[in-house]
Each structure stands twice: as structure tokens, then as C-alpha cells.
Design an enzyme around this catalytic site. Structure first.
Site, PDB file in Angstrom:
ATOM      1  N   ASN A   1      29.922  48.266  47.160  1.00 15.17           N
ATOM      2  CA  ASN A   1      30.072  48.611  45.747  1.00 15.17           C
ATOM      3  C   ASN A   1      30.049  47.310  44.943  1.00 15.17           C
ATOM      4  O   ASN A   1      31.006  46.538  44.974  1.00 15.17           O
ATOM      5  CB  ASN A   1      31.398  49.361  45.528  1.00 15.17           C
ATOM      6  CG  ASN A   1      31.609  49.760  44.074  1.00 15.17           C
ATOM      7  OD1 ASN A   1      31.241  49.036  43.157  1.00 15.17           O
ATOM      8  ND2 ASN A   1      32.197  50.928  43.873  1.00 15.17           N
ATOM      9  N   PRO A   2      28.953  47.048  44.229  1.00 17.63           N
ATOM     10  CA  PRO A   2      28.835  45.753  43.534  1.00 17.63           C
ATOM     11  C   PRO A   2      29.938  45.525  42.505  1.00 17.63           C
ATOM     12  O   PRO A   2      30.307  44.386  42.253  1.00 17.63           O
ATOM     13  CB  PRO A   2      27.462  45.816  42.859  1.00 17.63           C
ATOM     14  CG  PRO A   2      26.880  47.140  43.149  1.00 17.63           C
ATOM     15  CD  PRO A   2      27.757  47.872  44.119  1.00 17.63           C
ATOM     16  N   LYS A   3      30.467  46.608  41.943  1.00 17.39           N
ATOM     17  CA  LYS A   3      31.500  46.430  40.915  1.00 17.39           C
ATOM     18  C   LYS A   3      32.818  45.971  41.534  1.00 17.39           C
ATOM     19  O   LYS A   3      33.399  44.972  41.114  1.00 17.39           O
ATOM     20  CB  LYS A   3      31.699  47.754  40.161  1.00 17.39           C
ATOM     21  CG  LYS A   3      32.530  47.620  38.919  1.00 17.39           C
ATOM     22  CD  LYS A   3      32.651  48.952  38.179  1.00 17.39           C
ATOM     23  CE  LYS A   3      31.364  49.296  37.426  1.00 17.39           C
ATOM     24  NZ  LYS A   3      31.453  50.624  36.777  1.00 17.39           N
TER      25      LYS A   3
ATOM     26  N   GLN B   1      36.503  41.487  43.870  1.00 14.23           N
ATOM     27  CA  GLN B   1      37.102  40.805  45.016  1.00 14.23           C
ATOM     28  C   GLN B   1      36.698  39.336  45.041  1.00 14.23           C
ATOM     29  O   GLN B   1      37.526  38.456  45.266  1.00 14.23           O
ATOM     30  CB  GLN B   1      36.681  41.486  46.319  1.00 14.23           C
ATOM     31  CG  GLN B   1      37.386  42.797  46.561  1.00 14.23           C
ATOM     32  CD  GLN B   1      38.867  42.593  46.733  1.00 14.23           C
ATOM     33  OE1 GLN B   1      39.315  42.003  47.704  1.00 14.23           O
ATOM     34  NE2 GLN B   1      39.636  43.040  45.775  1.00 14.23           N
TER      35      GLN B   1
ATOM     36  N   ILE C   1      45.068  48.342  48.077  1.00 13.60           N
ATOM     37  CA  ILE C   1      46.011  47.397  47.467  1.00 13.60           C
ATOM     38  C   ILE C   1      45.423  46.823  46.177  1.00 13.60           C
ATOM     39  O   ILE C   1      45.816  45.757  45.729  1.00 13.60           O
ATOM     40  CB  ILE C   1      46.404  46.290  48.463  1.00 13.60           C
ATOM     41  CG1 ILE C   1      45.177  45.522  48.979  1.00 13.60           C
ATOM     42  CG2 ILE C   1      47.145  46.897  49.641  1.00 13.60           C
ATOM     43  CD1 ILE C   1      45.535  44.332  49.874  1.00 13.60           C
TER      44      ILE C   1
ATOM     45  N   GLY D   1      37.453  40.484  51.075  1.00 17.99           N
ATOM     46  CA  GLY D   1      38.742  40.309  50.393  1.00 17.99           C
ATOM     47  C   GLY D   1      39.221  38.871  50.368  1.00 17.99           C
ATOM     48  O   GLY D   1      39.980  38.487  49.494  1.00 17.99           O
ATOM     49  N   GLU D   2      38.818  38.095  51.334  1.00 16.64           N
ATOM     50  CA  GLU D   2      39.396  36.757  51.462  1.00 16.64           C
ATOM     51  C   GLU D   2      38.410  35.624  51.242  1.00 16.64           C
ATOM     52  O   GLU D   2      38.799  34.528  50.833  1.00 16.64           O
ATOM     53  CB  GLU D   2      40.074  36.623  52.826  1.00 16.64           C
ATOM     54  CG  GLU D   2      41.415  37.330  52.799  1.00 16.64           C
ATOM     55  CD  GLU D   2      41.916  37.735  54.164  1.00 16.64           C
ATOM     56  OE1 GLU D   2      42.883  37.143  54.622  1.00 16.64           O
ATOM     57  OE2 GLU D   2      41.354  38.670  54.770  1.00 16.64           O
TER      58      GLU D   2
HETATM   59 MO1  MOS Z   1      45.290  39.224  54.174  1.00 18.92          MO
HETATM   60  S1  MOS Z   1      46.361  37.477  54.036  1.00 18.92           S
HETATM   61  O1  MOS Z   1      44.807  39.140  55.797  1.00 18.92           O
HETATM   62  O2  MOS Z   1      46.445  40.452  53.926  1.00 18.92           O
END
Ligand code: MOS
Length: 696
Positions: A588-590, A595, A461, A661-662
């Protein structure tokens, strides 16, 4: 197979699909154009609660290019859905303003839009209730909160501990509804071929879309194929299919033509999910040296009348800090609103704003440095479960961040640093996100030319999933990444879990590694020979994940912010943001840096800008576009940096990685609010920090 190649994991490999994206070859859902395609445009309810009486279908059919108009009165019947939001056009009930009540299908997009604009729907409107209040009589305790936690947890006697604590912070915080707004709006192109349905769709997991759609149409999942190679962001709003996916499939069935349906930016504010607003009361009881005796965190949130979605707002408070007496609760009210859903770090993002603001207030009350306060309350095991942490490097993040940011000589006095018109301040907050992993399947094929193809229905994504899977597979195969091709984004590939909950890489990577290990074994057995038609092996991690050892697994971080607040106007600018994270092995540091700073930027946006404003009279969020719903841009972030501490955690997965990611969004808003307080002496407890809240 025996040559030694340098490890790919840990290198900043460029995204493997960037040439496709830069040259425009990468296709997004709406760009698929099957032959004879027609266009569907939905009609949205203009009342927030009531019944549809009639839709003037005949008038619409006279419009140029119109093929059909579908509403409750003539819609094909669907099988019952687990999520009633997906039972589109199956009932005359209107449950929220903006809900789909009809669909116009026409030969061109222009015809469909024009006709949809003129559709006359008659309603029997009823009085609606869209206002979240902590004292709403409809407040109740849900059984579980997302994804599956108990709503309330209590240990010891927090009321007695609070009553006897020498220092108490008791404050109420609130966060507004927010809309995810990925860059690519939601879109679906649906095409039937007999009993088979193909969907080109923008989502965070093709396997889940396939299963959901198949169940609504009463078909075996194998009859549905969902193709989603490129997705322009999701932030949770594409985690589970929304009603437009079903509408597109219905329209294609009804017209026997392939159908394109793009949700517009304006429509997204009603029909593709949002973050619930929250009201949160936090009470902290401590000794004068800052050691916590009691933590009480109570959250009040909303859901729709259609479905219960209970965000896990106070769940991070269960594991953050040591305190013998504690209570965390969630209360929910069902309003005439769309169903809230996942938005980047649901629970952690709003919950940690409240907790980490309260910790700052406690540090001030105790006359203690806010970093020292957090270090003093560091638990040796998960305070709720008693389980050991697989690794917990919050303190290392705080210390490393303090050094990099230049925290040491900070004067804690609020409101005393001035640079011209600007009052300047700094703030810190902790960050955390749980480490999840879900069962996935993967296959890998050794081709006779020495190349490998890995297949898994993962979703990229915008995170770099395709790239890190290439790196992970290359290392598992002991080959170089240019010999590995990863196919993702298609439900015809081995079933995979979502790109959500920061668990994509951990879940898919585990499956990919196991499939690659099986392939190397198979090649060994054959003495390294690959037959002319190749060899394929596969893996399913269901058993492996069920057997997960008992640890509390979380990523941690420390967020530092420097802000300037215009002394006259209250205009707030974030001058610097710095985050340090402990998230296992960085693959991957980049892409990881992207993120982290992406999450931090979204946190800045949360702190200062994002707010979906409920219009009580019309019963709808009134800001429906980027002119009125403000999101941070690059110009709002002059100086942003993300770092990470080395973390070697053997209790996670074959890569040793935690999700990233979060966590970047978590704690950022609190660090900024704490910096605003340091700059001005004004504590803003309700996000976003608008200038009218600072100027008095
Ligand atoms: Mo993330 S809000 O768990 O897609």
C-alpha cells in the site's frame, strides 16, 4: 466468485479504521471501563540498588479511597518468569531506580495517585553502578545477541589485513540510551471472572501477552483473553509485556475488582524499555581505490542485573560490504539499570550509524565519492554465510537517490558552502533491515451474503496492518476489499506473531493468503455455494516457514540528507531528507510512505535530539518527559521524501513483500552526521549532534 476485480495490493487504500479513529469510536486500552473498576498506581524505587525493608501499608490504607497496597511483603506469589522483570513484587531486591516496589489500589485515580505519592518505603541502599564504559571490568561476551545471532563472528585475519592496508579508518562512535515513547503510553485494564482473566492492553501482539501472563499466573493460555484492537504506537516498547501488565492482573485478583493501570509518560522512562547506549569501534582497511580488505566492528553495550538483553549492534556489518577479512563482536556489562529492549531497528539503527559514518570517513580518506565507495564494495553474495541474496538493490537505491536528490555536482570539500549564517552540506548513507517471517495462524469465513471475514491476532500499532491485510485477503479471495472484514487485536483470534522486527505483514499475510486459498478450494468443491451458516477455513504457516529456502533476505535503502549548521551557534537544521528503498513489493503506497518517512523522521530525531541522560549519582535517567527528552516534530522536517525501486523477489512470501517498519530509521542518522561534516568539517561521532559538539 469468478468475476475479475482489480488487484487491491499496490493501491493506496485509505486506512479501514480511519472513520472509527476520527469519530472517537476506536477504543484504546485505557478507555475500557468495566463496571466497578478501580485504579492502580505503582510506586517506584528511589534507590538504584538495594533491598526493601518495609512499606508502611497501614498508613496508606488510612488514606481516602484506598482499597489495598501491595508490595513484596503481601503480594500473591507468581510462577517463575523467563523474564525476571515480570516477577513484580516477588522479591525485596531493587535492581534499578524506578523499578516497581509497591502498588496502591483505590476507588478513583486521584485517590490512588495521591496515596501512592505518600507511600513510605524503607530501603537498605547499596552502591550502584550505572555507567557504561568500554573498559568496564564487568564486560563479557554474551552467548547470543538479539534475536539469536552469535555474539562474535570472525573470518580471515582482520588484524593482519588492517596492518597491511594502505588506507585505514579507526574511529570510535557512541550512541546514547533512547526511549521509544509511543504516543499512547502503556496501559492495561484487568478483569477476572473466576479463573478467567481479560486484559484490555496496549501491545504489539496479543498472543504473546496472553501466553506470558498465563504462564506467570499458572493458568492455561485459554483462560486469558487480551483485547487490543487499537494501539497508539509501540516502536518495540510494546513488543513483549512489561511489568505493569502483571501488576494490573495482580491487583485485580487481590481486590476482586476490575483494575485500570496507566503507565505515565514519566514512569515510562524506567519501566517500558529503552535502547541501550552503545560504544562502537570501527576499523576499516582499504586499498587506495577504496576496496575494503578488512572490517572490524566492536560494540560495547549494557544490560541489567535482572536479565541479559544483548542488542545486535554489529550484525548488519556482517552482510553490508564485501571484505575478505572481518570481525564483528559484542560485549555487554550488567549494570544497575532497567533492562534495555527493542527500539525500532534494534542493532541496525545504532550499528549502521557507526558503520555508515566510518564509510564516509573512508571515502574522504580515499578521495572517493561516498556513493562510488559503496558501489565498489558491493558483495555478490552474503559475505558471512556465502548465501545468495534473494534480492539486493542497494546500488539501485543509491543511484536513484543520487539522481532525485541532485548529488552529481556535489563538491566534496567540507565547510565551503555558505548561505548567510548557515553552513550547508549534504550526506549519504546506506540502510538495511533483515526480512523475517514467523509462524502465524489465520482463519477466513465466507458469509452467505458474499462477504468474507478474516481473523488473526495481528496488531495494528498505527502501521496500517488492518488495511494491508484487507488488501492481501481481497486479492487472495479475488474479491474487492469492501467485501472483506479483517478482525485483529484479540488473543481469542488465531494465534499470530508480533508486530515487530518488520515482520508483521509478511507473517500474517502469509497465513491470511493460505487460509483464503483453502477457502477458495473449499468453495470450488461446493460449486461456489455458501451454506446459510457460512464456511470457514484456516491455515497455520509453521511448516511453510520451516521449509524456507536458503537465501540471505534483506531490504536495502539509501538515505540522503541536506543540513544547515548555523556558523555561530552550531544550531543544526535538516533542510531535506530523501530516502529510496528496495523492500520487495509495496502493498500500500500510502501507508508504506508513512512508514518510511516516519522511520526517517525518527532517524532525524536520533541524529539531533534524542538522548536519555544517565544521572550517575542517583542512578537513573534524569530526563523523564518531553520537556527534557526531545523528539523531532513536523516542524523539524520541512522537506522529506520517500521513494522505492521496483523489486520482484520470488523468495519471500506470497505477497513478495519485505518489511518496511524499521528500515526508514536505519542510516538516517549517519546521512545527517555525514552532511554535518560536509557542511562544517566537524565529524561528530557521538550522537546526538548537539550544538556544543559543533561550536569550539
Ligand atoms: Mo520493533 S523494535 O522490532 O517492535
Amino acid at each position: 466468485m469468478t468475476t475479475t476485480v482489480p488487484l487491491s495490493v499496490g493501491s493506496g487504500m485509505d486506512r479501514v479504521e480511519s472513520p472509527d479513529k476520527i469519530t472517537g469510536h476506536a477504543r484504546y486500552a485505557y478507555e475500557y471501563a468495566p463496571r466497578d473498576v478501580v485504579y492502580a498506581v505503582p510506586v517506584q524505587a528511589t534507590v538504584a540498588r538495594g533491598e526493601i525493608l518495609t512499606v508502611d501499608v497501614d498508613a496508606v490504607l488510612k488514606r481516602p479511597g484506598v482499597i489495598t497496597t501491595i508490595w513484596y511483603g503481601n503480594a500473591p506469589k507468581l510462577a517463575p518468569a523467563d523474564n525476571p522483570e515480570l516477577s513484580v513484587l516477588q522479591s525485596p531486591r531493587v535492581s534499578y531506580r524506578g523499578q516497581y516496589v509497591a502498588l496502591v489500589v483505590a476507588e478513583t485515580l486521584q485517590d490512588a495517585r495521591e496515596a501512592a505519592r505518600t507511600v513510605r518505603v524503607e530501603y537498605a541502599a547499596e552502591r550502584h553502578d550505572v555507567e557504561l564504559r568500554a573498559d568496564h571490568p564487568g564486560m563479557y561476551r554474551p552467548d547470543r545477541v538479539n534475536p539469536n545471532f552469535p555474539a562474535d563472528v570472525e573470518q580471515g585475519d582482520p588484524d593482519a589485513a588492517l596492518a597491511s592496508a594502505p588506507v585505514v579508518v579507526d574511529a570510535t562512535y557512541s550512541t546514547p540510551a533512547e526511549h521509544q515513547n509511543p504516543m499512547e503510553p502503556h496501559a492495561t485494564v484487568a478483569e477476572w471472572d473466576g479463573d478467567g482473566l481479560t486484559l484490555y492492553d496496549s501491545n504489539q501482539g496479543a498472543s504473546l501477552v496472553r501466553d506470558t501472563v498465563a504462564s506467570l499466573f499458572g493458568m492455561p493460555p485459554a483462560n486469558v483473553r487480551v483485547i487490543s484492537p487499537h494501539v497508539g504506537g509501540g516502536f518495540g516498547s510494546k513488543g513483549a509485556p512489561h511489568p505493569h501488565v502483571i501488576l494490573a492482573a495482580l491487583a485485580a485478583k487481590q481486590t476482586s475488582r476490575p483494575v485500570k493501570l496507566a503507565v505515565t509518560r514519566q514512569q515510562m522512562f524506567a519501566v517500558t524499555g529503552y535502547r541501550t547506549p552503545t560504544i562502537q569501534r570501527v576499523r576499516l582497511g582499504a586499498d587506495t581505490d577504496g576496496r575494503l580488505r578488512a572490517i572490524v566492528h566492536e560494540a560495547f553495550e549494557q544490560s541489567s542485573t535482572l536479565r541479559e538483553f544483548a542488542e545486535q549492534t554489529t550484525v548488519p556489518t556482517r552482510m553490508m560490504y564485501a571484505a575478505p577479512d572481518r570481525r564483528t563482536t559484542h560485549r555487554l556489562v550488567r549494570l544497575d539499570v532497567p533492562t534495555p529492549s527493542w527500539m525500532r531497528a534494534p542493532g541496525e539503527a545504532p550499528g549502521m550509524f557507526a558503520l555508515e559514518s566510518a564509510m564516509d570517513e573512508l571515502a574522504i580518506a580515499c578521495g572517493l565519492d561516498p556513493i562510488e565507495l559503496r558501489i565498489r564494495n558491493e558483495p555478490d553474495a552474503d559475505p558471512e554465510s556465502g548465501l545468495p541474496f534473494s534480492s539486493r538493490n542497494l546500488v539501485a537505491c543509491l543511484r536513484d537517490g543520487a539522481r532525485r536528490f541532485g548529488w552529481a555536482d556535489r563538491d566534496p570539500t567540507p565547510g565551503v558552502r555558505r548561505q548567510g549564517r548557515w553552513l550547508v552540506g549534504t550526506g549519504v548513507a546506506s540502510s538495511t533491515y533483515p526480512v523475517y517471517r514467523r509462524p502465524s495462524q489465520a482463519s477466513v469465513r465466507a458469509e452467505p451474503d458474499g462477504r468474507f471475514t478474516v481473523r488473526i491476532a495481528a496488531a495494528d500499532i498505527g502501521t496500517g496492518a488492518r488495511t494491508v491485510l484487507t488488501q492481501i485477503a481481497a486479492d487472495a479471495l479475488r474479491t474487492s476489499p469492501d467485501r472483506v472484514r479483517v478482525e485483529i487485536g484479540d488473543s481469542a483470534l488465531p494465534t499470530a506473531s508480533l508486530a515487530g522486527g518488520s515482520m508483521g505483514t509478511a507473517s500474517w499475510g502469509t497465513a491470511a493468503v493460505r487460509a483464503c486459498e483453502a477457502l477458495l478450494d473449499e468453495l470450488d468443491r461446493r460449486g461456489g455455494d455458501v451454506p446459510p451458516d457460512g464456511i470457514e477455513t484456516s491455515a497455520d504457516t509453521t511448516e511453510e516457514i520451516r521449509g524456507q529456502q536458503r537465501f540471505a533476505r534483506h531490504a536495502f535503502g539509501a538515505q540522503f540528507a541536506e543540513v544547515g549548521v548555523d556558523a555561530d551557534t552550531g544550531e543544526t537544521r535538516v533542510l531535506r531528507l530523501l530516502g529510496v528503498f528496495a523492500a520487495g513489493r509495496i502493498i500500500n503506497p500510502k501507508t508504506a510512505r508513512s512508514q518510511f518517512i516516519g522511520g526517517m523522521t525518527m532517524g532525524l530525531s536520533t541524529a539531533l535530539l534524542e538522548e536519555s541522560v544517565m544521572d550517575r549519582r542517583f542512578g537513573d535517567y534524569l530526563n523523564h518527559d518531553f520537556a527534557q527528552y526531545h523528539i523531532a516534530t513536523c516542524a523539524d522536517v520541512p522537506d522529506i521524501a520517500a521513494f522505492w525501486v521496483e523489486e520482484d523477489d520470488p523468495h519471500l512470501n506470497p505477497m513478495g513483500s519485505k518489511g518496511i517498519g524499521e528500515i526508514g530509521i536505519v542510516g538516517t542518522a549517519a546521512a545527517i552526521a555525514n552532511a554535518v561534516h560536509h557542511a562544517t568539517g566537524v565529524r561528530v561521532r557521538d550522537l546526538p549532534i548537539r550544538l556544543d559538539k559543533l561550536v569550539r
